[in-house]
Design a protein around this motif. Structure first.
Motif, PDB file in Angstrom:
ATOM      1  N   VAL A   1       0.848  -1.185   0.000  1.00  0.00           N
ATOM      2  CA  VAL A   1       0.000   0.000   0.000  1.00  0.00           C
ATOM      3  C   VAL A   1       0.884   1.235   0.000  1.00  0.00           C
ATOM      4  N   GLU A   2       0.573   2.155  -0.892  1.00  0.00           N
ATOM      5  CA  GLU A   2       1.322   3.409  -0.932  1.00  0.00           C
ATOM      6  C   GLU A   2       0.650   4.401   0.008  1.00  0.00           C
ATOM      7  N   ARG A   3       1.413   4.876   0.991  1.00  0.00           N
ATOM      8  CA  ARG A   3       0.895   5.803   1.981  1.00  0.00           C
ATOM      9  C   ARG A   3       1.329   7.225   1.633  1.00  0.00           C
ATOM     10  N   PRO A   4       0.512   8.214   2.011  1.00  0.00           N
ATOM     11  CA  PRO A   4       0.927   9.601   1.779  1.00  0.00           C
ATOM     12  C   PRO A   4       2.137   9.931   2.654  1.00  0.00           C
ATOM     13  N   PRO A   5       3.009  10.824   2.211  1.00  0.00           N
ATOM     14  CA  PRO A   5       4.146  11.218   3.048  1.00  0.00           C
ATOM     15  C   PRO A   5       3.649  11.727   4.409  1.00  0.00           C
ATOM     16  N   LEU A   6       4.344  11.352   5.460  1.00  0.00           N
ATOM     17  CA  LEU A   6       3.918  11.685   6.822  1.00  0.00           C
ATOM     18  C   LEU A   6       3.749  13.187   7.022  1.00  0.00           C
TER      19      LEU A   6
ATOM     20  N   PRO B   1      -0.106  17.250   4.138  1.00  0.00           N
ATOM     21  CA  PRO B   1      -1.369  17.531   4.843  1.00  0.00           C
ATOM     22  C   PRO B   1      -2.174  16.259   5.131  1.00  0.00           C
ATOM     23  N   THR B   2      -2.240  15.359   4.173  1.00  0.00           N
ATOM     24  CA  THR B   2      -2.973  14.102   4.388  1.00  0.00           C
ATOM     25  C   THR B   2      -2.273  13.238   5.430  1.00  0.00           C
ATOM     26  N   GLY B   3      -0.944  13.182   5.354  1.00  0.00           N
ATOM     27  CA  GLY B   3      -0.191  12.398   6.327  1.00  0.00           C
ATOM     28  C   GLY B   3      -0.372  12.923   7.740  1.00  0.00           C
ATOM     29  N   LEU B   4      -0.337  14.241   7.900  1.00  0.00           N
ATOM     30  CA  LEU B   4      -0.520  14.846   9.226  1.00  0.00           C
ATOM     31  C   LEU B   4      -1.946  14.653   9.727  1.00  0.00           C
ATOM     32  N   ARG B   5      -2.909  14.736   8.816  1.00  0.00           N
ATOM     33  CA  ARG B   5      -4.304  14.486   9.202  1.00  0.00           C
ATOM     34  C   ARG B   5      -4.460  13.054   9.694  1.00  0.00           C
ATOM     35  N   ASN B   6      -3.898  12.097   8.944  1.00  0.00           N
ATOM     36  CA  ASN B   6      -3.992  10.687   9.344  1.00  0.00           C
ATOM     37  C   ASN B   6      -3.311  10.449  10.688  1.00  0.00           C
ATOM     38  N   LEU B   7      -2.176  11.078  10.887  1.00  0.00           N
ATOM     39  CA  LEU B   7      -1.455  10.936  12.144  1.00  0.00           C
ATOM     40  C   LEU B   7      -2.291  11.483  13.301  1.00  0.00           C
ATOM     41  N   SER B   8      -2.901  12.646  13.100  1.00  0.00           N
ATOM     42  CA  SER B   8      -3.765  13.232  14.136  1.00  0.00           C
ATOM     43  C   SER B   8      -4.970  12.356  14.413  1.00  0.00           C
ATOM     44  N   LEU B   9      -5.592  11.840  13.344  1.00  0.00           N
ATOM     45  CA  LEU B   9      -6.765  10.985  13.520  1.00  0.00           C
ATOM     46  C   LEU B   9      -6.420   9.643  14.183  1.00  0.00           C
ATOM     47  N   ALA B  10      -5.171   9.263  14.109  1.00  0.00           N
ATOM     48  CA  ALA B  10      -4.731   8.034  14.767  1.00  0.00           C
ATOM     49  C   ALA B  10      -4.391   8.288  16.231  1.00  0.00           C
ATOM     50  N   ILE B  11      -3.658   9.361  16.485  1.00  0.00           N
ATOM     51  CA  ILE B  11      -3.149   9.599  17.838  1.00  0.00           C
ATOM     52  C   ILE B  11      -4.204  10.190  18.770  1.00  0.00           C
ATOM     53  N   LEU B  12      -4.922  11.199  18.337  1.00  0.00           N
ATOM     54  CA  LEU B  12      -5.824  11.918  19.238  1.00  0.00           C
ATOM     55  C   LEU B  12      -6.919  11.034  19.860  1.00  0.00           C
ATOM     56  N   PRO B  13      -7.624  10.213  19.089  1.00  0.00           N
ATOM     57  CA  PRO B  13      -8.640   9.362  19.736  1.00  0.00           C
ATOM     58  C   PRO B  13      -8.038   8.332  20.695  1.00  0.00           C
ATOM     59  N   VAL B  14      -6.871   7.816  20.366  1.00  0.00           N
ATOM     60  CA  VAL B  14      -6.226   6.832  21.242  1.00  0.00           C
ATOM     61  C   VAL B  14      -5.801   7.503  22.544  1.00  0.00           C
TER      62      VAL B  14
ATOM     63  N   TRP C   1      -3.178   4.188  12.348  1.00  0.00           N
ATOM     64  CA  TRP C   1      -2.548   5.091  11.376  1.00  0.00           C
ATOM     65  C   TRP C   1      -2.330   4.361  10.062  1.00  0.00           C
ATOM     66  N   ARG C   2      -1.885   3.110  10.140  1.00  0.00           N
ATOM     67  CA  ARG C   2      -1.665   2.336   8.913  1.00  0.00           C
ATOM     68  C   ARG C   2      -2.973   2.154   8.148  1.00  0.00           C
ATOM     69  N   ILE C   3      -4.067   1.912   8.860  1.00  0.00           N
ATOM     70  CA  ILE C   3      -5.372   1.745   8.197  1.00  0.00           C
ATOM     71  C   ILE C   3      -5.838   3.074   7.619  1.00  0.00           C
ATOM     72  N   LEU C   4      -5.722   4.151   8.394  1.00  0.00           N
ATOM     73  CA  LEU C   4      -6.113   5.470   7.897  1.00  0.00           C
ATOM     74  C   LEU C   4      -5.301   5.879   6.678  1.00  0.00           C
ATOM     75  N   SER C   5      -4.063   5.429   6.598  1.00  0.00           N
ATOM     76  CA  SER C   5      -3.174   5.799   5.496  1.00  0.00           C
ATOM     77  C   SER C   5      -3.372   4.947   4.253  1.00  0.00           C
ATOM     78  N   ALA C   6      -4.168   3.893   4.361  1.00  0.00           N
ATOM     79  CA  ALA C   6      -4.514   3.111   3.174  1.00  0.00           C
ATOM     80  C   ALA C   6      -5.444   3.958   2.304  1.00  0.00           C
ATOM     81  N   PRO C   7      -5.393   3.812   0.993  1.00  0.00           N
ATOM     82  CA  PRO C   7      -6.283   4.597   0.135  1.00  0.00           C
ATOM     83  C   PRO C   7      -7.755   4.448   0.543  1.00  0.00           C
ATOM     84  N   ALA C   8      -8.498   5.539   0.437  1.00  0.00           N
ATOM     85  CA  ALA C   8      -9.896   5.571   0.881  1.00  0.00           C
ATOM     86  C   ALA C   8     -10.751   4.467   0.261  1.00  0.00           C
TER      87      ALA C   8
END
Length: 166
Positions: free
Chosen positions: A2-7, A10-23, A73-80
């Motif tokens: 799976v190709e992930r957006p660069p960390l 903007p997409t990478g940072l959004r995914n990182l936030s959506l992974a970390i903040l709820p946890v 984060w890995r799941i969020l970073s998979a293509p929609a």
């Protein structure tokens, strides 16, 4: 692969936030219910012989929450459009809610029985999450296996505390 957006995109940072903040939120919510009730309530309960020492819980949960954040984060970073991604995210967030709710049921309400009512379905949702993650990203699924083992063990501890204090 799976190709992930660069960390740092903007997409990478959004995914990182959506992974970390709820946890982190689930962890903090659980701690709010737990810490004020460790003494004297929890300290005064009879515990099974296999109850781990209190110092284990902080490092264990820190590691488990870290693995949960990395996995989601890995799941969020998979293509929609990745098949199963939406379901995997849904069951993950249900799992987080159950995780935080356990502390409120067991510690805040002083009820090992309510803890059992939560932890058994929670463990089943963790297993469901692992299988849902596996369809999207095998490494993400493996990251949740230690959580399943720990919560399975915690279920036995919870049952032992309930039994000894009923």
């Amino acid at each position: 692969m799976v190709e992930r957006p660069p960390l740092l995109s903007p997409t990478g940072l959004r995914n990182l936030s959506l992974a970390i903040l709820p946890v982190v939120a689930a962890s903090v919510l659980g701690q709010i219910a737990t810490f004020p009730n460790l003494a004297p309530w929890y300290a005064g309960l009879a515990k099974p012989f296999y109850n781990p020492p209190n110092w284990i819980f902080g490092p264990m949960w820190t590691a488990l929450f870290g693995l949960m954040a990395y996995a989601v984060w890995r799941i969020l970073s998979a293509p929609a459009g990745t098949p199963g991604r939406g379901r995997a995210l849904t069951v993950f967030f249900v799992m987080l809610v159950l995780n935080a709710a356990w502390s409120w049921m067991f510690f805040y309400l002083h009820s090992p029985m309510l803890g059992l009512v939560n932890i058994i379905p929670q463990w089943l949702v963790i297993l469901t999450t692992i299988f849902a993650f596996r369809r999207v990203d095998a490494l993400a699924a493996w990251c949740l296996v230690p959580l399943a083992v720990w919560v399975g063990f915690a279920s036995a501890v919870n049952a032992g505390v309930w039994w000894l204090n009923r």
